[in-house]
Design an enzyme around this catalytic site. Sequence first.
Site, PDB file in Angstrom:
ATOM      1  N   SER A 225       0.838  -1.220   0.000  1.00 21.53           N
ATOM      2  CA  SER A 225       0.000   0.000   0.000  1.00 21.53           C
ATOM      3  C   SER A 225       0.866   1.262   0.000  1.00 21.53           C
ATOM      4  O   SER A 225       0.498   2.278  -0.592  1.00 21.53           O
ATOM      5  CB  SER A 225      -0.962   0.004   1.186  1.00 21.53           C
ATOM      6  OG  SER A 225      -0.254   0.080   2.401  1.00 21.53           O
TER       7      SER A 225
ATOM      8  N   ASP B 161       7.033   2.416   6.040  1.00 22.36           N
ATOM      9  CA  ASP B 161       6.823   1.819   4.714  1.00 22.36           C
ATOM     10  C   ASP B 161       6.909   2.866   3.601  1.00 22.36           C
ATOM     11  O   ASP B 161       7.571   2.651   2.584  1.00 22.36           O
ATOM     12  CB  ASP B 161       5.468   1.105   4.646  1.00 22.36           C
ATOM     13  CG  ASP B 161       5.449  -0.177   5.464  1.00 22.36           C
ATOM     14  OD1 ASP B 161       6.367  -0.363   6.286  1.00 22.36           O
ATOM     15  OD2 ASP B 161       4.518  -0.981   5.297  1.00 22.36           O
TER      16      ASP B 161
END
Length: 396
Positions: free
Chosen positions: A146, A204
């Site tokens: 994502s 991330d």
Amino acid sequence: MLSEVLLVSAPGKVILHGEHAVVHGKVALAMALNLRTFLRLQPHSNGKVCLNLPNIGVKRAWDVAGLQLQDTSFLEQGDATVPTAEQVEKLKEVAGITQDGAKPEGLAVLAFLYLYLSICRKQRALPSLDITVWSQLPTGAGLGSSAAYSACMAAALLTMCEEIPNPQKDGVSASRWAVEDLELINKWAFQGERMIHGNPSGVDNAVSTWGGALRFQQGKISSLERPLALKILLTNTKVPRSTKTLVASVRSRLLKFPEIVTPLLTSINAISLECERMLGEMAVAPAPEHYLVLEELIDMNQHHLNALGVGHASLDQLCRVTMAHGLHSKLTGAGGGGCGITLLRPDLEQPEVEATKQALNDCGFDCWETSIGAPGISVHSADFLDPSVRQALDGL
């Protein structure tokens, strides 16, 4: 506003060392995984904005005129603050998202629309465009899919709206943005992650943006100097797990056995620091003995993670199979199943690698030969793009 097609890609991520210990203030090392998410943005004048996500079966289109009429003033401060629950609901209304709003498909659409409306609203008119995103990363496997999606989306929209320059050079396969532009991409990628995950750590999206290797401790993220790309096997055991449950189980074990678990966490921290030191030495002059140290660190960390209670029979099997081929593996991410990484030394013969991959596939696992320490968000020239990627983006 740019009129040419844009092709961008961003890497996934793996945690090399420090998972679970990082929750308790210790150092974690995250590295960019060279399985990438690719995005193609095609400007149009057909009055539509189209989103195509073949990996998850999403194909959506909106009339730009209709979106233009929507009241999106609530996005005004969107680049600085967390969107409120009311704002998210309003955005779902605009997107036409109903009951599937919490599913990955709905969240991917929501993140796109949030970034599109927020970044493009400074334009005189919202742009017509087609966006296709295709990924080599499996979703929901803890590999930052994502974040790679959000980073690609942010970079493409910011470039198209000329908020940042297009760094692409003729005759060059991949180009990267300047540091200040990467900071802006990272900020917006984090906003996209917030739409999908609510309260992400920021690790991330930072890995997807900057690439290479990052050190993370107590909310502070810093890049390691010029890390060497390390060849690995990435294995997905396909055993589902809940990160939340595993984090809670480590916390309860720490409360139950503080004098046992605290030294384990301290030791995992020391492993991260020793690995960071090794990577620093290898960036200057890599030697065979460095790989032997990295393998020892992998083994020790895996044993510690088992002692914390986040191992799994499938991960033990992965370690046994690779050890039978003289290779060293550990879980990456939350554990309890999920994914593992296996270090491939440079002196390994390809038949040995192939035999290991075959043995892992025979266990019912998915296995990729790839590398970590990959470049971050990049813009590509179509001529140099791998034909299989081009084909996937063209929807063939």
